[in-house]
Design an enzyme around this catalytic site. Structure first.
Site, PDB file in Angstrom:
ATOM      1  N   HIS A 104       3.734   7.698  14.397  1.00  0.00           N
ATOM      2  CA  HIS A 104       2.648   6.827  13.940  1.00  0.00           C
ATOM      3  C   HIS A 104       2.308   5.760  14.999  1.00  0.00           C
ATOM      4  CE1 HIS A 104       0.213   4.479  11.182  1.00  0.00           C
ATOM      5  NE2 HIS A 104       0.964   3.418  11.433  1.00  0.00           N
ATOM      6  N   GLU A 134      -5.392  -3.265  11.028  1.00  0.00           N
ATOM      7  CA  GLU A 134      -5.793  -1.869  11.246  1.00  0.00           C
ATOM      8  C   GLU A 134      -6.306  -1.641  12.673  1.00  0.00           C
ATOM      9  OE1 GLU A 134      -5.408   0.589   8.983  1.00  0.00           O
ATOM     10  OE2 GLU A 134      -4.516  -0.848   7.610  1.00  0.00           O
ATOM     11  N   HIS A 159      -6.112   1.687  14.439  1.00  0.00           N
ATOM     12  CA  HIS A 159      -5.726   2.677  13.427  1.00  0.00           C
ATOM     13  C   HIS A 159      -6.826   3.677  13.101  1.00  0.00           C
ATOM     14  CE1 HIS A 159      -2.209   0.214  13.009  1.00  0.00           C
ATOM     15  NE2 HIS A 159      -1.722   0.954  12.035  1.00  0.00           N
ATOM     16  N   LYS A 201       0.842  -1.202   0.000  1.00  0.00           N
ATOM     17  CA  LYS A 201       0.000   0.000   0.000  1.00  0.00           C
ATOM     18  C   LYS A 201       0.873   1.246   0.000  1.00  0.00           C
ATOM     19  CE  LYS A 201      -3.505  -1.997   3.011  1.00  0.00           C
ATOM     20  NZ  LYS A 201      -4.066  -1.842   4.360  1.00  0.00           N
ATOM     21  N   LYS A 212      -5.416  11.003   6.750  1.00  0.00           N
ATOM     22  CA  LYS A 212      -4.239  10.226   6.340  1.00  0.00           C
ATOM     23  C   LYS A 212      -4.526   9.242   5.210  1.00  0.00           C
ATOM     24  CE  LYS A 212      -1.215   8.035   8.840  1.00  0.00           C
ATOM     25  NZ  LYS A 212       0.185   8.344   8.570  1.00  0.00           N
ATOM     26  N   GLU A 249       3.408  -1.585  16.845  1.00  0.00           N
ATOM     27  CA  GLU A 249       2.753  -2.376  15.789  1.00  0.00           C
ATOM     28  C   GLU A 249       2.941  -3.872  16.059  1.00  0.00           C
ATOM     29  OE1 GLU A 249       0.757  -1.268  13.475  1.00  0.00           O
ATOM     30  OE2 GLU A 249       1.319   0.793  12.970  1.00  0.00           O
TER      31      GLU A 249
HETATM   32  N1  LIG Z   1       2.041   1.227   3.975  1.00  0.00           N
HETATM   33  C1  LIG Z   1       1.880   0.792   5.177  1.00  0.00           C
HETATM   34  O1  LIG Z   1       1.279  -0.231   5.363  1.00  0.00           O
HETATM   35  C2  LIG Z   1       2.457   1.542   6.357  1.00  0.00           C
HETATM   36  C3  LIG Z   1       2.684   0.855   7.555  1.00  0.00           C
HETATM   37  C4  LIG Z   1       3.243   1.556   8.636  1.00  0.00           C
HETATM   38  C5  LIG Z   1       3.515   2.904   8.530  1.00  0.00           C
HETATM   39  N2  LIG Z   1       3.250   3.532   7.352  1.00  0.00           N
HETATM   40  C6  LIG Z   1       3.504   4.983   7.235  1.00  0.00           C
HETATM   41  O2  LIG Z   1       4.858   5.231   7.553  1.00  0.00           O
HETATM   42  C7  LIG Z   1       4.973   6.508   8.156  1.00  0.00           C
HETATM   43  C8  LIG Z   1       5.762   6.400   9.435  1.00  0.00           C
HETATM   44  O3  LIG Z   1       7.009   5.883   9.122  1.00  0.00           O
HETATM   45  P1  LIG Z   1       8.265   6.022  10.107  1.00  0.00           P
HETATM   46  O4  LIG Z   1       7.826   5.697  11.475  1.00  0.00           O
HETATM   47  O5  LIG Z   1       9.343   5.251   9.476  1.00  0.00           O
HETATM   48  O6  LIG Z   1       8.551   7.594  10.137  1.00  0.00           O
HETATM   49  P2  LIG Z   1       9.206   8.650   9.124  1.00  0.00           P
HETATM   50  O7  LIG Z   1       9.355   8.109   7.766  1.00  0.00           O
HETATM   51  O8  LIG Z   1       8.411   9.888   9.281  1.00  0.00           O
HETATM   52  O9  LIG Z   1      10.649   8.870   9.743  1.00  0.00           O
HETATM   53  C9  LIG Z   1      10.771   9.442  11.039  1.00  0.00           C
HETATM   54  C10 LIG Z   1      12.089  10.168  11.214  1.00  0.00           C
HETATM   55  O10 LIG Z   1      13.133   9.222  11.329  1.00  0.00           O
HETATM   56  C11 LIG Z   1      14.275   9.690  10.655  1.00  0.00           C
HETATM   57  N3  LIG Z   1      15.058   8.504  10.372  1.00  0.00           N
HETATM   58  C12 LIG Z   1      14.838   7.595   9.409  1.00  0.00           C
HETATM   59  N4  LIG Z   1      15.696   6.582   9.540  1.00  0.00           N
HETATM   60  C13 LIG Z   1      16.484   6.876  10.596  1.00  0.00           C
HETATM   61  C14 LIG Z   1      17.566   6.209  11.246  1.00  0.00           C
HETATM   62  N5  LIG Z   1      17.963   4.997  10.847  1.00  0.00           N
HETATM   63  N6  LIG Z   1      18.163   6.789  12.298  1.00  0.00           N
HETATM   64  C15 LIG Z   1      17.745   7.998  12.751  1.00  0.00           C
HETATM   65  N7  LIG Z   1      16.700   8.668  12.191  1.00  0.00           N
HETATM   66  C16 LIG Z   1      16.095   8.108  11.122  1.00  0.00           C
HETATM   67  C17 LIG Z   1      13.727  10.424   9.479  1.00  0.00           C
HETATM   68  O11 LIG Z   1      14.682  11.332   8.989  1.00  0.00           O
HETATM   69  C18 LIG Z   1      12.492  11.095  10.088  1.00  0.00           C
HETATM   70  O12 LIG Z   1      12.861  12.312  10.656  1.00  0.00           O
HETATM   71  C19 LIG Z   1       3.557   7.012   8.380  1.00  0.00           C
HETATM   72  O13 LIG Z   1       3.222   7.936   7.366  1.00  0.00           O
HETATM   73  C20 LIG Z   1       2.710   5.764   8.245  1.00  0.00           C
HETATM   74  O14 LIG Z   1       1.419   6.046   7.787  1.00  0.00           O
HETATM   75  C21 LIG Z   1       2.743   2.886   6.264  1.00  0.00           C
END
Ligand SMILES: NC(=O)c1ccc[n+]([C@@H]2O[C@H](COP(=O)([O-])OP(=O)(O)OC[C@H]3O[C@@H](n4cnc5c(N)ncnc54)[C@H](O)[C@@H]3O)[C@@H](O)[C@H]2O)c1
Length: 379
Positions: free
Chosen positions: A267, A248, A251, A146, A155, A188
């Site tokens: 998240h 979900e 969620h 997705k 969102k 999660e």
């Molecule tokens: N498609 C799906 O099924 C699915 C599942 C879960 C989450 N998501 C989406 O993913 C997003 C959340 O992702 P996230 O939690 O990865 O957050 P994010 O992508 O917003 O990253 C968070 C922060 O972490 C920093 N960062 C990234 N890697 C790092 C590392 N190794 N060390 C230090 N900092 C680092 C980034 O620069 C950013 O500032 C949400 O938009 C959520 O809706 C989608």
């Protein structure tokens, strides 16, 4: 130097992709890319991640004689937007992306979602590789085809399904993540147990009891376990459209809370609060025992130490409004996932998404003074 151990998994989805995981595996990447002919790699990342990991990745590609070009996008939930998406697509075209180019998404879930969507849209679909750098993206986001951006009202309102060529997860990246982000990802994993597997909840609880230091020592093992806890659910529904809807849990409330928090909650943190509300709602409707609710608070609050209460600035009525625009809404009502026991989501007339009134949803968010579940949670 000896080769690093690489675990070869599969995303297990309807359109399944190989999933490679290991620690310090950067040098092994070209060997895995070899089967896929291409003219150029477009390495898409955010500016902060370019300095952290992107330049090394690009240098490794250069060293292996793989033509590549770096493109940066804005990061953060507020930039998971049309503006970022269209800006990226236009810049790719301007930079000469072709149907035989491959996009590479280096970053967390936001970068992964935006790049996955750009790959799905550009020339009606080009190939991309996902290189998740957060634990959330390695254990959850990358195990989903997705791809989505946010709309004005909520969102993930605009998106599509698009599978990567493969996922390349290097646990070395996670060693730079702040503990708060790691905890947000573990939420999660708690969810995967709450909706599917009480035994896994016990395993996860024992990791949490050992504390964050031990978690750092066993990072690769925990990451693999978290991945497997999601794969067990996807195995029942690789399409992500039927039984996997249980992923979900928490969620509907969580996405609305995350949306209203405007970046102040991760998240997973918002989902954790959402699960506690969903548990209270399940209890209020006479479906889940009080012990079931207490277990949510114990795991998320006492053991993991993540947020379990709605932050003071977020108004329950506002959460309801945003939920009404939720992307899984199939009618004018609020529909939520509820639990009847740990590891057992509730179904009404065969449907996991149960209709609830706004009053019931509000009631679960507003706790009577003095009400307390479990050991009282850490913020
Ligand atoms: N498609 C799906 O099924 C699915 C599942 C879960 C989450 N998501 C989406 O993913 C997003 C959340 O992702 P996230 O939690 O990865 O957050 P994010 O992508 O917003 O990253 C968070 C922060 O972490 C920093 N960062 C990234 N890697 C790092 C590392 N190794 N060390 C230090 N900092 C680092 C980034 O620069 C950013 O500032 C949400 O938009 C959520 O809706 C989608």
């Amino acid at each position: 130097m000896s080769e690093r151990k690489i675990h070869t998994l599969s995303t297990g989805l309807a359109v399944a992709s190989p999933y490679y995981l290991g620690e310090g595996i950067l040098k092994e990447f070209p060997r895995h890319l070899e089967p896929f002919e291409h003219d150029r790699i477009f390495l898409v990342t955010s500016l902060p991640l370019l300095d952290r990991f992107g330049r090394d990745f690009s240098r490794m590609l250069d060293g292996a004689g793989i033509p590549n070009r770096i493109v940066t996008i804005e990061e953060g939930e507020a930039n998971k937007s049309w503006r970022t998406l269209s800006g990226l697509c236009e810049r790719l075209v301007e930079a000469g992306v072709t149907r035989s180019s491959i996009l590479l998404a280096l970053g967390g879930g936001v970068v992964g979602n935006v790049v996955g969507l750009a790959a799905g849209l550009t020339y009606r679909g080009i190939r991309y590789i996902e290189v998740p750098t957060t634990m959330m993206a390695q254990t959850d986001g990358a195990l989903s085809n997705k791809q989505a951006i946010n709309g004005q009202a909520g969102k993930n309102q605009f998106g599509l399904y698009h599978a990567p060529l493969f996922v390349w997860a290097d646990v070395a990246y996670l060693r730079q993540e702040p503990a708060r982000q790691i905890k947000s990802a573990i939420v999660e994993g708690v969810k995967n147990g709450l909706v599917n597997d009480e035994v896994w909840l016990e395993v996860l609880a024992s990791y949490l009891r050992d504390g964050m230091e031990t978690i750092q020592e066993r990072l690769e093992e925990l990451t693999l376990d978290l991945i497997r806890s999601k794969l067990a659910i996807l195995a029942k529904d690789p399409t992500e459209k039927r039984d996997a809807i249980v992923l979900e849990y928490g969620h509907t409330f969580g996405h609305a809370i995350e949306w209203l928090a405007r970046g102040s909650l991760y998240h997973g943190e918002a989902v954790g609060i959402g699960m506690c509300i969903a548990a209270r709602l399940s209890h209020g409707l006479g479906i889940l025992s009080r012990e079931g609710v207490e277990r949510h608070y114990h795991l998320l609050g006492d053991l993991l130490g993540t947020v379990v209460e709605l932050p003071p600035g977020i108004d329950p009525a506002g959460v309801c409004q945003v939920m009404l625009a939720d992307n899984k809404r199939t009618g004018p009502d609020l529909r939520c996932l509820l639990l009847e026991d740990l590891g057992r989501p509730y179904r009404f007339q065969g449907d996991y998404l149960v209709r609830v009134s706004e009053r019931e949803a509000l009631g679960a968010m507003v706790r009577p003074a003095g009400a307390r579940f479990g050991g009282g949670a850490a913020a």
